[in-house]
Design a protein around this motif. Structure first.
Motif, PDB file in Angstrom:
ATOM      1  N   THR A 157       0.772  -1.186   0.026  1.00 21.51           N
ATOM      2  CA  THR A 157      -0.013  -0.045  -0.100  1.00 21.51           C
ATOM      3  C   THR A 157       1.033   1.193   0.051  1.00 21.51           C
ATOM      4  O   THR A 157       0.590   2.254  -0.805  1.00 21.51           O
ATOM      5  CB  THR A 157      -0.901  -0.113   1.219  1.00 21.51           C
ATOM      6  OG1 THR A 157      -1.832  -1.030   1.107  1.00 21.51           O
ATOM      7  CG2 THR A 157      -1.712   1.234   1.317  1.00 21.51           C
TER       8      THR A 157
ATOM      9  N   THR B 133      -9.053   7.289   2.654  1.00 22.28           N
ATOM     10  CA  THR B 133      -8.231   6.279   1.877  1.00 22.28           C
ATOM     11  C   THR B 133      -7.734   6.964   0.629  1.00 22.28           C
ATOM     12  O   THR B 133      -6.565   7.366   0.206  1.00 22.28           O
ATOM     13  CB  THR B 133      -8.618   4.856   1.668  1.00 22.28           C
ATOM     14  OG1 THR B 133      -9.892   4.896   0.814  1.00 22.28           O
ATOM     15  CG2 THR B 133      -9.035   4.108   2.752  1.00 22.28           C
TER      16      THR B 133
ATOM     17  N   ARG C 123      -8.134   0.361 -10.909  1.00 20.93           N
ATOM     18  CA  ARG C 123      -8.279  -0.971 -10.334  1.00 20.93           C
ATOM     19  C   ARG C 123      -7.186  -1.421  -9.303  1.00 20.93           C
ATOM     20  O   ARG C 123      -7.011  -2.510  -8.750  1.00 20.93           O
ATOM     21  CB  ARG C 123      -7.769  -1.920 -11.755  1.00 20.93           C
ATOM     22  CG  ARG C 123      -6.148  -1.168 -12.497  1.00 20.93           C
ATOM     23  CD  ARG C 123      -6.044  -2.322 -13.446  1.00 20.93           C
ATOM     24  NE  ARG C 123      -4.593  -1.816 -13.893  1.00 20.93           N
ATOM     25  CZ  ARG C 123      -4.691  -0.777 -15.069  1.00 20.93           C
ATOM     26  NH1 ARG C 123      -5.408  -0.477 -15.626  1.00 20.93           N
ATOM     27  NH2 ARG C 123      -3.293  -0.574 -15.433  1.00 20.93           N
ATOM     28  N   ASN C 124      -6.331  -0.233  -8.934  1.00 22.95           N
ATOM     29  CA  ASN C 124      -5.566  -0.374  -7.730  1.00 22.95           C
ATOM     30  C   ASN C 124      -5.981  -0.051  -6.570  1.00 22.95           C
ATOM     31  O   ASN C 124      -5.277   0.485  -5.543  1.00 22.95           O
ATOM     32  CB  ASN C 124      -4.089   0.174  -8.042  1.00 22.95           C
ATOM     33  CG  ASN C 124      -3.715  -0.258  -9.380  1.00 22.95           C
ATOM     34  OD1 ASN C 124      -3.567   0.397 -10.428  1.00 22.95           O
ATOM     35  ND2 ASN C 124      -3.146  -1.457  -9.392  1.00 22.95           N
TER      36      ASN C 124
ATOM     37  N   GLU D  54      -7.650  -0.674  -3.888  1.00 21.87           N
ATOM     38  CA  GLU D  54      -7.463  -1.196  -2.783  1.00 21.87           C
ATOM     39  C   GLU D  54      -5.923  -1.172  -2.055  1.00 21.87           C
ATOM     40  O   GLU D  54      -5.868  -1.232  -0.863  1.00 21.87           O
ATOM     41  CB  GLU D  54      -7.503  -2.789  -2.826  1.00 21.87           C
ATOM     42  CG  GLU D  54      -9.116  -3.091  -3.153  1.00 21.87           C
ATOM     43  CD  GLU D  54      -9.591  -4.771  -3.201  1.00 21.87           C
ATOM     44  OE1 GLU D  54      -8.402  -5.400  -2.967  1.00 21.87           O
ATOM     45  OE2 GLU D  54     -10.623  -4.945  -3.137  1.00 21.87           O
ATOM     46  N   GLN D  55      -5.064  -0.691  -2.995  1.00 28.34           N
ATOM     47  CA  GLN D  55      -3.613  -0.639  -2.629  1.00 28.34           C
ATOM     48  C   GLN D  55      -3.258   0.871  -2.390  1.00 28.34           C
ATOM     49  O   GLN D  55      -2.108   1.257  -2.304  1.00 28.34           O
ATOM     50  CB  GLN D  55      -2.559  -1.102  -3.480  1.00 28.34           C
ATOM     51  CG  GLN D  55      -2.611  -2.648  -3.490  1.00 28.34           C
ATOM     52  CD  GLN D  55      -3.686  -3.208  -4.152  1.00 28.34           C
ATOM     53  OE1 GLN D  55      -4.010  -2.845  -5.301  1.00 28.34           O
ATOM     54  NE2 GLN D  55      -4.387  -4.388  -3.677  1.00 28.34           N
TER      55      GLN D  55
ATOM     56  N   ASN E  71      -3.903   4.579  -0.626  1.00 32.56           N
ATOM     57  CA  ASN E  71      -4.170   5.257   0.850  1.00 32.56           C
ATOM     58  C   ASN E  71      -3.516   6.607   0.825  1.00 32.56           C
ATOM     59  O   ASN E  71      -2.310   6.544   1.016  1.00 32.56           O
ATOM     60  CB  ASN E  71      -3.773   4.258   2.074  1.00 32.56           C
ATOM     61  CG  ASN E  71      -4.431   4.842   3.295  1.00 32.56           C
ATOM     62  OD1 ASN E  71      -4.549   5.887   3.618  1.00 32.56           O
ATOM     63  ND2 ASN E  71      -4.808   3.622   4.077  1.00 32.56           N
TER      64      ASN E  71
END
Length: 324
Positions: free
Chosen positions: A226, A305, A318-319, A321-322, A324
């Motif tokens: 992350t 985030t 598409r990224n 979730e990684q 923040n």
């Protein structure tokens, strides 16, 4: 292959490759050799290279601990014109996810203004290997006779069937008929015509910057996915703003690297244009300013985030979730 495209109001599924020997696109065209190449990555030094022959050891550090894969570089993609259908939301959609490029950056390491923070290096002839491993990460089956291709459903060595054959046969991808009047591809009956579990890919030389940041705790050298992804995306954004270019002119990646037995997770920026345009190289001249601007960007204040005001755009959705 597997993704859908719309042509003149009709929805088609990409079902294969335009092979080198099919240029021009007819049965009587000049038949060139369809080159199969190999890409390998050294698990010791992290170097990534392509070669026309199978490698036994790394050409940089001579280590035999290398991961190697066969790939083919398509000259284009083709649809089966016989199967064009009106565009419909009811059609089954196959999503072939993008894959992170494999990158090699050489050159002398340069310490950051504060050496305890880390170091970076710049390579005007860096290597970026873009590739696709298919919808299920088993690679593709490709017929070298007609170009028909599809994502594999398993390993050929485990007995997985060719995904585009029925009873061991498949129709030729492009229109036209052979002398016997059959649409069946002659590659159906030839043992070595269909290559199994291979990647689709291509390598280019371009400007690459590699950034290796040190954790304040020296025992924690491997930053989280992350943190690395968020820093890579923010660096691309602030560099594009400083140069007055669009973010899509720059590529980014996060890659695990082993250096002298130590694992690192490095950040890469590279020029999207083959041959390079010098954009990434500009980062080497103002790395301290860029990191300060990254801190301002990451201090968004509008999200918990990531959002469109800081890190989320068309290329990075598409990224999310990684980020923040």
């Amino acid at each position: 292959p597997g993704n859908q495209v719309v042509i003149d109001g009709l929805s088609y599924t990409s079902e294969g490759l335009t092979l080198n020997w099919q240029i021009p696109h007819n049965d009587e065209g000049v038949r060139e050799i369809q080159a199969l190449r190999h890409v390998w990555r050294c698990n010791d030094c992290g170097d990534v290279r392509t070669s026309s022959i199978w490698q036994e050891q790394c050409s940089v550090c001579t280590s035999e601990e290398i991961e190697q894969k066969t790939y083919i570089e398509p000259s284009g993609f083709a649809v089966d014109i016989r199967r064009g259908q009106p565009n419909s939301l009811d059609n089954e959609r196959v999503y072939v996810p993008p894959t992170k490029p494999r990158i090699t950056c050489k050159g002398d390491w340069i310490a950051m203004p504060n050496p305890t923070v880390g170091c970076f290096r710049y390579d005007p002839d860096g290597r970026v290997f873009h590739h696709s491993v298919g919808a299920t990460e088993y690679g593709f089956a490709v017929c070298l006779q007609c170009g028909r291709a599809a994502s594999e459903i398993g390993w050929a060595s485990d007995g997985a069937q060719v995904p585009f054959t029925i009873d061991g046969q498949h129709t030729r991808l492009r229109t036209g008929r052979k002398d016997d009047g059959s649409h069946i591809c002659p590659g159906s009956d030839k043992e070595f015509s269909i290559k199994r579990n291979i990647w689709l890919g291509g390598e280019k030389l371009t400007d690459v910057v590699q950034l290796r940041l040190q954790h304040p705790n020296p025992t924690k050298r491997l930053m989280s996915e992350t943190v690395a992804t968020s820093l890579a995306v923010s660096l691309r954004i602030v560099l594009a703003r400083q140069l007055g270019i669009q973010t899509r002119e720059l590529g980014w990646s996060v890659q695990n690297v082993k250096d002298q037995g130590v694992n690192y997770r490095d950040i890469y920026l590279f020029d999207a244009a083959a041959g390079g345009a010098g954009y990434s190289g500009a980062a080497a001249n103002c790395i301290e300013e860029l990191i300060k601007e990254c801190r301002k960007l990451l201090d968004c204040g509008r999200c918990d985030t990531a959002c469109q005001s800081c890190l989320v755009d068309f290329d990075t959705q598409r990224n999310v979730e990684q980020l923040n």
